[in-house]
Design a protein around this motif. Structure first.
Motif, PDB file in Angstrom:
ATOM      1  N   ALA A  47       0.624  -0.904  -0.085  1.00 14.19           N
ATOM      2  CA  ALA A  47       0.033  -0.255   0.348  1.00 14.19           C
ATOM      3  C   ALA A  47       1.005   0.860  -0.032  1.00 14.19           C
ATOM      4  N   TYR A  48       0.126   2.347  -0.953  1.00 13.40           N
ATOM      5  CA  TYR A  48       1.403   3.039  -0.959  1.00 13.40           C
ATOM      6  C   TYR A  48       0.648   5.193  -1.195  1.00 13.40           C
ATOM      7  N   ASP A  49       1.488   5.694  -0.412  1.00 13.82           N
ATOM      8  CA  ASP A  49       0.753   6.928  -0.545  1.00 13.82           C
ATOM      9  C   ASP A  49       0.867   7.640  -1.750  1.00 13.82           C
ATOM     10  N   ALA A  50      -0.454   7.715  -2.661  1.00 19.05           N
ATOM     11  CA  ALA A  50      -0.170   7.941  -3.603  1.00 19.05           C
ATOM     12  C   ALA A  50      -0.090   9.296  -4.521  1.00 19.05           C
ATOM     13  N   GLN A  83       5.649   4.545   0.730  1.00 19.82           N
ATOM     14  CA  GLN A  83       4.636   2.367   1.053  1.00 19.82           C
ATOM     15  C   GLN A  83       4.858   2.428   2.708  1.00 19.82           C
ATOM     16  N   VAL A  84       2.978   2.251   2.737  1.00 20.89           N
ATOM     17  CA  VAL A  84       2.591   2.956   4.017  1.00 20.89           C
ATOM     18  C   VAL A  84       1.945   0.939   4.703  1.00 20.89           C
ATOM     19  N   GLY A  85       1.453   0.205   4.298  1.00 18.84           N
ATOM     20  CA  GLY A  85       1.694  -1.358   4.102  1.00 18.84           C
ATOM     21  C   GLY A  85       1.655  -1.799   3.518  1.00 18.84           C
ATOM     22  N   PHE A  86       1.301  -3.257   4.519  1.00 13.91           N
ATOM     23  CA  PHE A  86       2.714  -4.672   3.159  1.00 13.91           C
ATOM     24  C   PHE A  86       1.833  -5.584   3.725  1.00 13.91           C
ATOM     25  N   ALA A  87       1.402  -6.867   2.729  1.00 15.06           N
ATOM     26  CA  ALA A  87       1.376  -8.289   2.616  1.00 15.06           C
ATOM     27  C   ALA A  87       2.023  -9.052   1.926  1.00 15.06           C
ATOM     28  N   VAL A 122       1.120  -8.653   7.402  1.00 13.58           N
ATOM     29  CA  VAL A 122       0.328  -7.846   7.111  1.00 13.58           C
ATOM     30  C   VAL A 122       0.525  -6.360   8.645  1.00 13.58           C
ATOM     31  N   PHE A 123      -0.079  -5.389   7.880  1.00 14.41           N
ATOM     32  CA  PHE A 123       0.628  -4.665   7.939  1.00 14.41           C
ATOM     33  C   PHE A 123       0.134  -3.132   7.314  1.00 14.41           C
ATOM     34  N   VAL A 124      -0.189  -1.953   8.046  1.00  9.49           N
ATOM     35  CA  VAL A 124       0.012  -0.468   7.504  1.00  9.49           C
ATOM     36  C   VAL A 124       0.162   0.148   8.949  1.00  9.49           C
ATOM     37  N   LEU A 125       1.292   1.128   8.525  1.00  9.62           N
ATOM     38  CA  LEU A 125       1.397   2.751   9.251  1.00  9.62           C
ATOM     39  C   LEU A 125       0.511   2.880  10.060  1.00  9.62           C
ATOM     40  N   SER A 126       1.494   3.461  10.851  1.00  6.23           N
ATOM     41  CA  SER A 126      -0.451   4.164  11.710  1.00  6.23           C
ATOM     42  C   SER A 126      -0.518   5.585  11.680  1.00  6.23           C
TER      43      SER A 126
END
Length: 138
Positions: free
Chosen positions: A48-51, A56-60, A75-79
């Motif tokens: 997952a990425y900031d457009a 990168q702000v998330g990953f799986a 699996v994570f998403v930055l706070s």
């Protein structure tokens, strides 16, 4: 605005490692070398990425036999990006979109049960056994 995709070349290894090595209970036991080995051996990764910035702000990550069985991990998403539906988007992209949509999926977690239950995850049935590893699970 965020983007979610499964392009492995887009993964920011430094950013993922920075999170996994310091934040989650389930990721801190690994060395960077071990993590990079896991990343290279992954069947599939989703980021997952900031457009605007591309950060990168998330990953799986998933491990699979490529035919009928897969394990969902890391699996994570930055706070700073939570509350935007990115956890759901990462899991959806990983398990419902793409080659693993019909697989039997597994994962281990102490939290976020509601997220995973919304995708059909539940406690294993009587056919499932597990041999614990030597590394601490968290």
């Amino acid at each position: 605005m965020y983007e979610v995709d499964d392009n492995p070349d887009r993964i920011d290894v430094d950013a993922v490692w920075a999170f996994l090595s310091t934040e989650p209970y389930w990721g801190r036991w690994r060395t960077r070398e071990q993590f990079e080995t896991q990343l290279r051996g992954a069947w599939r990764v989703v980021g997952a990425y900031d457009a605007e910035t591309g950060a990168q702000v998330g990953f799986a990550r998933a491990v699979s036999d490529g035919v009928g069985l897969a394990y969902l991990a890391d699996v994570f998403v930055l706070s700073s990006a939570r509350g935007q539906g990115l956890g759901k988007a990462l899991v959806h992209r990983m398990i419902d979109e793409g080659p693993g949509a019909g697989f039997r999926w597994m994962l281990h977690t102490l939290d976020a049960h509601g997220l995973y239950e919304s995708f059909g995850f539940k406690r294993p049935d009587d056919t499932y056994l597990e041999r614990p590893g030597m590394q601490p699970p968290y």
